[in-house]
Motif scaffolding. Structure first.
Motif, PDB file in Angstrom:
ATOM      1  N   ASP A 133      15.740  47.575  35.608  1.00  0.00           N
ATOM      2  CA  ASP A 133      15.569  46.730  36.801  1.00  0.00           C
ATOM      3  C   ASP A 133      14.498  45.674  36.589  1.00  0.00           C
ATOM      4  OD1 ASP A 133      17.185  48.746  37.635  1.00  0.00           O
ATOM      5  OD2 ASP A 133      15.621  49.806  38.757  1.00  0.00           O
ATOM      6  N   LYS A 134      13.791  45.774  35.460  1.00  0.00           N
ATOM      7  CA  LYS A 134      12.649  44.868  35.200  1.00  0.00           C
ATOM      8  C   LYS A 134      11.661  44.897  36.362  1.00  0.00           C
ATOM      9  CE  LYS A 134      14.952  43.392  31.564  1.00  0.00           C
ATOM     10  NZ  LYS A 134      14.755  44.139  30.333  1.00  0.00           N
ATOM     11  N   LYS A 135      11.390  46.111  36.815  1.00  0.00           N
ATOM     12  CA  LYS A 135      10.445  46.273  37.921  1.00  0.00           C
ATOM     13  C   LYS A 135       9.400  47.314  37.537  1.00  0.00           C
ATOM     14  CE  LYS A 135      12.041  44.195  41.850  1.00  0.00           C
ATOM     15  NZ  LYS A 135      12.643  43.062  41.209  1.00  0.00           N
ATOM     16  N   CYS A 136       8.175  47.108  38.021  1.00  0.00           N
ATOM     17  CA  CYS A 136       7.144  48.130  37.831  1.00  0.00           C
ATOM     18  C   CYS A 136       6.930  48.800  39.186  1.00  0.00           C
ATOM     19  CB  CYS A 136       5.847  47.491  37.336  1.00  0.00           C
ATOM     20  SG  CYS A 136       4.480  48.650  37.255  1.00  0.00           S
ATOM     21  N   PRO A 137       7.366  50.059  39.344  1.00  0.00           N
ATOM     22  CA  PRO A 137       7.291  50.705  40.657  1.00  0.00           C
ATOM     23  C   PRO A 137       5.873  50.775  41.224  1.00  0.00           C
ATOM     24  CG  PRO A 137       8.633  51.999  39.142  1.00  0.00           C
ATOM     25  CD  PRO A 137       7.996  50.923  38.340  1.00  0.00           C
ATOM     26  N   ALA A 138       4.880  50.881  40.349  1.00  0.00           N
ATOM     27  CA  ALA A 138       3.506  50.977  40.856  1.00  0.00           C
ATOM     28  C   ALA A 138       2.901  49.599  41.110  1.00  0.00           C
ATOM     29  CB  ALA A 138       2.637  51.751  39.871  1.00  0.00           C
ATOM     30  N   GLY A 139       3.611  48.545  40.703  1.00  0.00           N
ATOM     31  CA  GLY A 139       3.093  47.197  40.925  1.00  0.00           C
ATOM     32  C   GLY A 139       1.897  46.885  40.058  1.00  0.00           C
ATOM     33  N   LYS A 140       1.851  47.432  38.843  1.00  0.00           N
ATOM     34  CA  LYS A 140       0.701  47.200  37.973  1.00  0.00           C
ATOM     35  C   LYS A 140       0.998  46.181  36.884  1.00  0.00           C
ATOM     36  CE  LYS A 140      -2.873  48.916  39.164  1.00  0.00           C
ATOM     37  NZ  LYS A 140      -4.090  49.607  39.223  1.00  0.00           N
ATOM     38  N   CYS A 141       2.230  46.206  36.387  1.00  0.00           N
ATOM     39  CA  CYS A 141       2.554  45.323  35.270  1.00  0.00           C
ATOM     40  C   CYS A 141       2.777  43.911  35.790  1.00  0.00           C
ATOM     41  CB  CYS A 141       3.793  45.835  34.534  1.00  0.00           C
ATOM     42  SG  CYS A 141       3.522  47.429  33.789  1.00  0.00           S
ATOM     43  N   ARG A 142       1.860  43.068  35.439  1.00  0.00           N
ATOM     44  CA  ARG A 142       1.798  41.730  35.988  1.00  0.00           C
ATOM     45  C   ARG A 142       3.086  40.925  35.777  1.00  0.00           C
ATOM     46  NH1 ARG A 142      -2.844  37.374  35.826  1.00  0.00           N
ATOM     47  NH2 ARG A 142      -4.064  38.917  36.879  1.00  0.00           N
ATOM     48  N   ASP A 143       3.680  41.097  34.593  1.00  0.00           N
ATOM     49  CA  ASP A 143       4.857  40.293  34.306  1.00  0.00           C
ATOM     50  C   ASP A 143       6.087  40.741  35.090  1.00  0.00           C
ATOM     51  OD1 ASP A 143       3.784  38.505  32.293  1.00  0.00           O
ATOM     52  OD2 ASP A 143       3.445  40.347  31.151  1.00  0.00           O
ATOM     53  N   LEU A 144       6.027  41.939  35.640  1.00  0.00           N
ATOM     54  CA  LEU A 144       7.197  42.456  36.341  1.00  0.00           C
ATOM     55  C   LEU A 144       7.055  42.363  37.849  1.00  0.00           C
ATOM     56  CD1 LEU A 144       8.010  45.598  34.208  1.00  0.00           C
ATOM     57  CD2 LEU A 144       8.975  43.317  34.092  1.00  0.00           C
ATOM     58  N   MET A 145       5.960  41.807  38.309  1.00  0.00           N
ATOM     59  CA  MET A 145       5.819  41.762  39.761  1.00  0.00           C
ATOM     60  C   MET A 145       5.912  40.329  40.255  1.00  0.00           C
ATOM     61  SD  MET A 145       1.884  42.781  39.957  1.00  0.00           S
ATOM     62  CE  MET A 145       0.573  41.610  39.828  1.00  0.00           C
ATOM     63  N   GLN A 146       6.146  40.245  41.530  1.00  0.00           N
ATOM     64  CA  GLN A 146       6.322  38.939  42.121  1.00  0.00           C
ATOM     65  C   GLN A 146       5.635  38.948  43.474  1.00  0.00           C
ATOM     66  OE1 GLN A 146      10.477  37.943  42.146  1.00  0.00           O
ATOM     67  NE2 GLN A 146      10.061  35.929  42.953  1.00  0.00           N
ATOM     68  N   TYR A 147       4.863  37.925  43.739  1.00  0.00           N
ATOM     69  CA  TYR A 147       4.263  37.806  45.059  1.00  0.00           C
ATOM     70  C   TYR A 147       5.269  37.122  45.977  1.00  0.00           C
ATOM     71  CZ  TYR A 147      -0.289  39.270  43.377  1.00  0.00           C
ATOM     72  OH  TYR A 147      -1.324  39.998  42.863  1.00  0.00           O
ATOM     73  N   VAL A 148       5.504  37.745  47.147  1.00  0.00           N
ATOM     74  CA  VAL A 148       6.508  37.205  48.060  1.00  0.00           C
ATOM     75  C   VAL A 148       5.898  37.102  49.449  1.00  0.00           C
ATOM     76  CG1 VAL A 148       8.791  37.580  49.035  1.00  0.00           C
ATOM     77  CG2 VAL A 148       8.291  38.378  46.733  1.00  0.00           C
ATOM     78  N   ILE A 149       6.253  36.040  50.165  1.00  0.00           N
ATOM     79  CA  ILE A 149       5.774  35.900  51.543  1.00  0.00           C
ATOM     80  C   ILE A 149       6.851  36.431  52.497  1.00  0.00           C
ATOM     81  CG2 ILE A 149       5.147  34.255  53.354  1.00  0.00           C
ATOM     82  CD1 ILE A 149       3.880  32.546  51.165  1.00  0.00           C
ATOM     83  N   ILE A 150       6.447  37.342  53.370  1.00  0.00           N
ATOM     84  CA  ILE A 150       7.388  37.839  54.374  1.00  0.00           C
ATOM     85  C   ILE A 150       7.429  36.822  55.517  1.00  0.00           C
ATOM     86  CG2 ILE A 150       7.921  39.749  55.927  1.00  0.00           C
ATOM     87  CD1 ILE A 150       6.160  41.503  54.163  1.00  0.00           C
ATOM     88  N   LYS A 151       8.594  36.244  55.703  1.00  0.00           N
ATOM     89  CA  LYS A 151       8.730  35.143  56.673  1.00  0.00           C
ATOM     90  C   LYS A 151       8.255  35.529  58.064  1.00  0.00           C
ATOM     91  CE  LYS A 151      12.394  32.256  54.886  1.00  0.00           C
ATOM     92  NZ  LYS A 151      13.846  32.178  54.771  1.00  0.00           N
ATOM     93  N   GLU A 152       8.635  36.737  58.485  1.00  0.00           N
ATOM     94  CA  GLU A 152       8.342  37.169  59.859  1.00  0.00           C
ATOM     95  C   GLU A 152       6.838  37.239  60.122  1.00  0.00           C
ATOM     96  OE1 GLU A 152      10.553  39.085  57.858  1.00  0.00           O
ATOM     97  OE2 GLU A 152      12.087  37.707  58.621  1.00  0.00           O
ATOM     98  N   ASN A 153       6.068  37.604  59.070  1.00  0.00           N
ATOM     99  CA  ASN A 153       4.628  37.763  59.280  1.00  0.00           C
ATOM    100  C   ASN A 153       3.850  36.463  59.115  1.00  0.00           C
ATOM    101  OD1 ASN A 153       5.394  40.373  59.480  1.00  0.00           O
ATOM    102  ND2 ASN A 153       4.040  41.170  57.873  1.00  0.00           N
ATOM    103  N   CYS A 154       4.435  35.504  58.412  1.00  0.00           N
ATOM    104  CA  CYS A 154       3.708  34.276  58.092  1.00  0.00           C
ATOM    105  C   CYS A 154       3.629  33.365  59.311  1.00  0.00           C
ATOM    106  CB  CYS A 154       4.399  33.552  56.936  1.00  0.00           C
ATOM    107  SG  CYS A 154       3.541  32.038  56.466  1.00  0.00           S
ATOM    108  N   VAL A 155       2.392  32.938  59.643  1.00  0.00           N
ATOM    109  CA  VAL A 155       2.219  32.069  60.802  1.00  0.00           C
ATOM    110  C   VAL A 155       2.046  30.610  60.373  1.00  0.00           C
ATOM    111  CG1 VAL A 155       1.224  33.879  62.213  1.00  0.00           C
ATOM    112  CG2 VAL A 155      -0.277  32.412  60.860  1.00  0.00           C
ATOM    113  N   GLY A 156       2.021  30.389  59.055  1.00  0.00           N
ATOM    114  CA  GLY A 156       1.875  29.021  58.567  1.00  0.00           C
ATOM    115  C   GLY A 156       0.468  28.488  58.704  1.00  0.00           C
ATOM    116  N   CYS A 157      -0.515  29.320  58.424  1.00  0.00           N
ATOM    117  CA  CYS A 157      -1.908  28.882  58.578  1.00  0.00           C
ATOM    118  C   CYS A 157      -2.368  28.046  57.380  1.00  0.00           C
ATOM    119  CB  CYS A 157      -2.826  30.080  58.773  1.00  0.00           C
ATOM    120  SG  CYS A 157      -3.024  31.092  57.301  1.00  0.00           S
ATOM    121  N   THR A 158      -1.601  28.054  56.301  1.00  0.00           N
ATOM    122  CA  THR A 158      -1.857  27.309  55.058  1.00  0.00           C
ATOM    123  C   THR A 158      -3.031  27.823  54.228  1.00  0.00           C
ATOM    124  OG1 THR A 158      -3.362  25.600  55.901  1.00  0.00           O
ATOM    125  CG2 THR A 158      -0.987  25.172  56.117  1.00  0.00           C
ATOM    126  N   ALA A 159      -3.631  28.948  54.653  1.00  0.00           N
ATOM    127  CA  ALA A 159      -4.790  29.475  53.898  1.00  0.00           C
ATOM    128  C   ALA A 159      -4.390  29.799  52.464  1.00  0.00           C
ATOM    129  CB  ALA A 159      -5.345  30.718  54.580  1.00  0.00           C
TER     130      ALA A 159
END
Lengths: 131, 597
Positions: free
Chosen positions: B528-554
């Protein structure tokens, strides 16, 4: 020190040290005094035990408390270093963890002077063999 | 100042806290105030009593009564009965399940405590720089007894009968080792103490040498008497300066008191000890490499046989034991083989010191009888996993050992059980891992270490471990395939079978044990090219959850590579092609809108 010439002499030295015929920092404290062991292995020293050791020495003198301060190895309580063990005459030793200068001051004022325990006691969670 | 007449100690350690001990403290204080007792009775929070299986624990001073399994509802009983009327609350006392007798104070309850200190008997009690402190605790009595009342063969028989096995990792019977060294005739023999403690996260030997150096010196002299040696050497790494300093002082004081040197205690037996420094190479913990290093040669192992007991330091018979093994010797002589062999399991006797490290609450040193379970060590003595996270694995035996999981928690710890479970006792390091640790990365970490520490003499270790490491790196980067997993396993087995010394023969263990116990995690990495623990940097992806994002631009403002785009007050988006996975955006986001996938 004269060399020990036989196992019997060694036993006698030990008995003298235990009974107090020969002064020993390890003996139970006499009435009116206190024994403080500061645990100073690498992890204790790294967490500031040396400072606490000096603090106790100077403060006991300043506050006119009779007693002796000993440096020992670590007890293994790395999660709570620096740790100190206080023995009041006729009482079981009590170990306190995470001792900084404020805690040390509290220990002197409350426990050593009045026998009043303060937060941070580490109960003995083991048995030790005696020889 | 008001004098307190009574003090109530409440265990505030995490384990007991989970059992609401902080509620107990608060309620006790409130009730005491209600009875106007708060100036007479003091409530004190303590750390662990070591009775966690029976927590929360409350102890009343000055009488020393210990109550177990206390709940908030019991507080009024304690105050009404014990504090006001001086009567013990029977139902809260610990009742021995076999005899039905109640145990009231801590001394009686000490049988429930899991820790027993034999090796650490004087650590934290004596001043290691004052030999009289050690003598008052019984140091050198065993040496005196051996030199005047016993023949070497008798002593060796006691050590054999006690069942003492080498604590450095191998678990070879100590008495047998001494016997072999005794039988090899020579004009000179040597006793060597192996204090080259190299496992990451292990510090048992250091603590013994820093806290009670005489225990080791005395046992070395006893060993010298048994095998017929007059010279002892302590091989210690120079990166333990405090242990070296205290050891030096101890040796000097012992000489001054006539407990080392010529004519010890007037018995005519000569034995002296010197220190040899190591530069901190892991391979020098292996006895042949250690001996070469002491001789001034390269710290490389040689094939055994010949064993050091046949031809060791300067070609003479040499007995090498670990610090902890030596520290067990004097109590065995004084208290007898039967006493020692009554502690522990069928084939592993006595106690073992463990250094608890990693994601555990009570990081530190513990000593437990062999046969204690991992669960007791980690969840009772160790106080459980830090931050209330889930236990995932425990690595025992350092880079030579393996990872044990949930299903191994109830096996009694001893040499054979740990080996059967795919790990090993090793020298006693225990590194605890929680759900946030990636096991592929853990295996890679240990391989990092062995690749670095391999002496390079034999090809399987020098080349094989490097290839293993490359494969793991490959997998962590997301380039691995299913076939790589088979390659990992095959290569590990070959290295184990063909490497020259203990280092190479055990270095693939972390890989094999994680493959066995966490195969799913490896699969997730390669398929799956995924790291279940979220440790391997190359296999993880930062994602924004649309519902939670208020667009503050921080997040967009903090991103160093401008990977985040989006209009003000509209959900933002992270471009994975540009993102360097630094995590700055996630730290900045106040709305938990950024997650790792």
């Amino acid at each position: 020190m004269k060399k020990i010439k036989s196992p019997a002499e060694l036993k006698k030295l030990r008995d003298d040290l235990i009974s107090g015929r020969k002064p020993s920092s390890n003996a139970d404290p006499a009435p009116g005094s206190v024994r403080i062991r500061v645990h100073m292995g690498t992890s204790g020293i790294a967490s500031g035990a040396a400072e606490i050791f000096n603090f106790f020495i100077t403060e006991l003198e300043k506050r006119n408390i009779h007693g002796y301060v000993i440096k020992t190895g670590d007890m293994g309580y790395c999660f709570a270093e620096p740790t100190v063990e206080i023995t009041l005459p006729g009482k079981e030793p009590v170990v306190f963890g995470n001792v900084d200068k404020f805690k040390a001051d509290e220990i002197i004022e409350k426990y050593i002077k009045n026998g009043e325990l303060v937060d941070g006691v580490i109960p003995a969670n083991y048995q030790t063999i005696s020889i | 100042m008001e004098e307190y007449q009574m003090q109530i100690l409440v265990c505030g350690a995490t384990n007991c806290r989970n059992n609401h001990s902080s509620d107990i403290v608060d309620n006790l204080k409130l009730e005491l105030e209600a009875f106007a007792l708060d100036k007479k009775v003091k409530v004190v929070k303590t750390s662990c009593f070591g009775l966690c299986g029976h927590g929360p624990v409350v102890k009343i001073l000055p009488d020393g009564t210990v109550y177990t399994g206390v709940t908030v509802e019991d507080i009024s009983d304690i105050i009404n009965e014990h504090i006001l009327k001086g009567r013990k609350v029977e139902k809260l006392l610990y009742r021995d399940p076999v005899t039905g007798k109640t145990l009231t104070d801590e001394n009686q309850l000490s049988v429930l405590k899991k820790q027993l200190r034999i090796v650490l008997r004087n650590c934290g009690i004596i001043d290691p720089e004052n030999i009289e402190d050690a003598i008052s605790r019984g140091a050198y009595l065993a040496l005196g007894k051996v030199l005047t009342e016993m023949q070497p063969d008798e002593v060796i028989k006691i050590i054999k009968d006690s069942g003492l096995r080498g604590r450095g990792g191998g678990g070879f019977p100590t008495g047998v080792k001494w016997e072999i060294a005794r039988k090899n005739a020579s004009d000179e023999k040597y006793v060597v103490c192996n204090a080259d403690e190299g496992d990451p996260g292990a510090f048992m030997d250091r603590s013994v040498l820093e806290g009670d150096p005489h225990a080791v010196l005395e046992a070395m002299a006893i060993c010298g008497y048994c095998i017929g040696a007059s010279k002892g050497l302590v091989y210690i790494r120079a990166e333990y300066p405090l242990a070296v300093k205290r050891l030096k002082i101890a040796i000097e004081q012992a000489r001054e008191y006539g407990l080392l040197g010529k004519d010890i205690m007037g018995t005519g037996f000569d034995f002296d000890i010197e220190i040899r420094y190591g530069a901190g190479a892991f391979v020098c913990g292996e006895e042949t490499a250690l001996i070469h290093s002491m001789e001034g040669l390269r710290g490389e192992p040689t094939v055994k046989p010949p064993y050091p007991a046949q031809s060791g330091f300067r070609g003479k018979p040499t007995n090498v034991n670990n610090v902890e093994t030596f520290a067990c010797v004097a109590p065995i002589i004084l208290k007898g083989a039967e006493w020692f062999s009554s502690i522990g399991t069928a084939k592993s006797k006595g106690t073992k010191v463990f250094a608890l490290a990693g994601k555990i609450n009570n990081v530190g040193l513990i000593e437990v009888p062999m046969g204690t379970t991992l669960r007791e060590v980690i969840f009772e003595i160790g106080g459980g996993i830090r931050g209330g996270k889930k236990f995932k694995a425990v690595q025992t035996g350092g880079p030579s050992g393996g990872c044990l999981t949930e299903k191994h928690l109830d096996i009694p710890i001893d040499f054979d059980n740990l080996t059967a479970a795919g790990s090993m006792m090793g020298s006693g390091g225990m590194i605890v891992m929680d759900e946030d640790d990636c096991m592929v990365a853990v295996a890679k970490f240990y391989l990092d270490f062995t690749v670095e520490e391999s002496c390079g003499k034999c090809a399987p270790c020098r080349i094989g471990n490097k290839r293993l490491h490359e494969l793991l790196e490959h997998i962590c980067k997301g380039h691995g395939t299913r076939a790589d997993l088979d390659r990992l396993r095959n290569m590990s087995v070959v290295i184990k079978d063909t490497a020259l010394c203990g280092l190479g023969q055990t270095s693939p263990n972390p890989v094999l044990s994680t493959l066995d116990n966490f195969f799913d995690e490896y699969l997730a990495h390669v398929e799956d090219k995924k790291c279940p623990a979220g440790k391997c940097r190359d296999l993880m992806q930062y994602v924004i959850i649309k519902e939670n994002c208020v667009g503050c631009t921080a997040c967009a403002r903090v991103c160093p590579v401008n990977a985040i785009s989006g209009e003000r007050k509209e959900p933002h988006y992270i471009n994975p092609a540009i993102c360097i996975k630094c995590g700055a955006c996630m730290e900045k986001c106040k709305f938990d809108a950024i997650v790792i996938r």
